[in-house]
Design an enzyme around this catalytic site. Structure first.
Site, PDB file in Angstrom:
ATOM      1  N   ASP A   1      43.842 -20.507  23.020  1.00 50.94           N
ATOM      2  CA  ASP A   1      43.631 -20.845  21.618  1.00 50.94           C
ATOM      3  C   ASP A   1      43.430 -22.342  21.442  1.00 50.94           C
ATOM      4  O   ASP A   1      43.547 -23.119  22.389  1.00 50.94           O
ATOM      5  CB  ASP A   1      44.814 -20.368  20.763  1.00 50.94           C
ATOM      6  CG  ASP A   1      46.166 -20.592  21.439  1.00 50.94           C
ATOM      7  OD1 ASP A   1      46.306 -21.594  22.167  1.00 50.94           O
ATOM      8  OD2 ASP A   1      47.071 -19.767  21.232  1.00 50.94           O
TER       9      ASP A   1
ATOM     10  N   ASP B   1      57.965 -14.933  15.917  1.00 50.90           N
ATOM     11  CA  ASP B   1      57.527 -13.799  15.099  1.00 50.90           C
ATOM     12  C   ASP B   1      56.728 -12.785  15.909  1.00 50.90           C
ATOM     13  O   ASP B   1      56.116 -11.872  15.351  1.00 50.90           O
ATOM     14  CB  ASP B   1      56.703 -14.277  13.901  1.00 50.90           C
ATOM     15  CG  ASP B   1      55.435 -15.018  14.305  1.00 50.90           C
ATOM     16  OD1 ASP B   1      55.172 -15.153  15.526  1.00 50.90           O
ATOM     17  OD2 ASP B   1      54.693 -15.466  13.406  1.00 50.90           O
TER      18      ASP B   1
ATOM     19  N   HIS C   1      54.080 -13.366  17.943  1.00 52.24           N
ATOM     20  CA  HIS C   1      52.656 -13.594  18.205  1.00 52.24           C
ATOM     21  C   HIS C   1      52.430 -13.992  19.664  1.00 52.24           C
ATOM     22  O   HIS C   1      53.275 -14.632  20.288  1.00 52.24           O
ATOM     23  CB  HIS C   1      52.064 -14.632  17.235  1.00 52.24           C
ATOM     24  CG  HIS C   1      52.477 -16.043  17.471  1.00 52.24           C
ATOM     25  ND1 HIS C   1      53.348 -16.719  16.651  1.00 52.24           N
ATOM     26  CD2 HIS C   1      52.128 -16.945  18.429  1.00 52.24           C
ATOM     27  CE1 HIS C   1      53.514 -17.954  17.081  1.00 52.24           C
ATOM     28  NE2 HIS C   1      52.790 -18.120  18.172  1.00 52.24           N
TER      29      HIS C   1
ATOM     30  N   GLU D   1      48.693 -13.791  14.730  1.00 49.77           N
ATOM     31  CA  GLU D   1      49.844 -13.705  13.848  1.00 49.77           C
ATOM     32  C   GLU D   1      50.089 -12.257  13.408  1.00 49.77           C
ATOM     33  O   GLU D   1      49.190 -11.408  13.487  1.00 49.77           O
ATOM     34  CB  GLU D   1      49.636 -14.599  12.626  1.00 49.77           C
ATOM     35  CG  GLU D   1      49.506 -16.092  12.964  1.00 49.77           C
ATOM     36  CD  GLU D   1      50.842 -16.755  13.318  1.00 49.77           C
ATOM     37  OE1 GLU D   1      51.763 -16.060  13.782  1.00 49.77           O
ATOM     38  OE2 GLU D   1      50.951 -17.976  13.129  1.00 49.77           O
TER      39      GLU D   1
END
Length: 245
Positions: free
Chosen positions: A67, A136, A138, A143
């Site tokens: 990313d 979370d 990811h 996301e």
């Protein structure tokens, strides 16, 4: 999915490096997927050490980053291209230009994503993808709530992710970009092997969902349960909420 719980980040790095060393001995021109953040740093230190010792070589390796932030200028210290150059590419014998990332400075970001996906497809996708995991759940910058079969795309960073990453920006969440380009979950799953590294109690809930939870877009990493060759390396703190271990 294979789960291995080890005592220290250094032991985790050594185990992950063993897998990469084995791959490079079998296939010196392997395609390696790289991750950023703090979790893989001990691994990059270990790979650097083994390269210096002549145990492994990256001279024929092609790399693809997971990313990249949108909005950080060329050379910014927290730009992921800069991070990977600083922490791996320049420290081993990987050729300049052999580590690729999505072009987050492009005028047309959607086209940049399509181009990056095509570049990975032309290389046959990754033989091995290194992964971290967010609090979370990811992986990459996928996301919660997104499709489990996504290709490389533009994503919006959650408040949780930006808060977690503010430590890299002198604690200033406002300095953390709001958008990114990321390999999709479908793209990540095309890698022949996945190696995920997680340390610390702040990753325990995500690891519990990854290993023992249902496959759901609410916890994106859970898609890894469908992968035929996934290795999850964690310390005892990250394994702290597992019911069985």
């Amino acid at each position: 999915m294979e789960l291995v719980i080890l005592d220290t980040a250094e032991e985790i790095a050594s185990r992950a490096a063993d897998v990469i060393e084995s791959l490079l001995k079998d296939k010196p021109n392997a395609v390696l997927g790289t991750a950023t953040g703090s979790s893989p740093l001990p691994l990059y230190d270990e790979l650097t050490r083994r390269c210096a010792e002549g145990r492994i070589s990256f001279k024929d390796v092609t790399g693809f980053m997971l990313d990249e932030y949108v909005g950080l200028p060329e050379g910014h210290p927290e730009r992921y291209a800069t991070f990977m150059e600083r922490n791996l590419r320049s420290r081993v014998d990987m050729a300049p230009g052999a580590l690729h990332g999505p072009d987050a400075l492009a005028d047309d970001l959607e086209q940049a994503c399509a181009d990056y996906e095509a570049q990975m497809a032309a290389a046959g996708y990754c033989d091995l993808q290194i992964l971290g995991i967010g609090a979370d759940g990811h992986i990459g910058f996928n996301e919660p709530g997104g499709p489990l079969d996504s290709a490389t795309h533009v994503d919006v960073l959650t408040e949780q992710t930006r808060s977690d990453n503010a430590r890299f920006f002198d604690g200033d969440i406002d300095a953390v970009p709001t958008h990114c380009l990321t390999q999709g979950l479908g793209t990540i799953m095309k890698a022949r092997k996945l190696v995920l590294i997680a340390t610390g109690a702040n990753k325990a809930e995500a690891i519990a969902h990854l290993v023992e939870g249902e496959i759901t877009p609410d916890w994106p990493a859970t898609v890894m349960q469908n992968h035929p060759d996934a290795l999850v390396l964690v310390d005892h703190a990250a394994a702290g909420l597992l019911k069985q271990h």
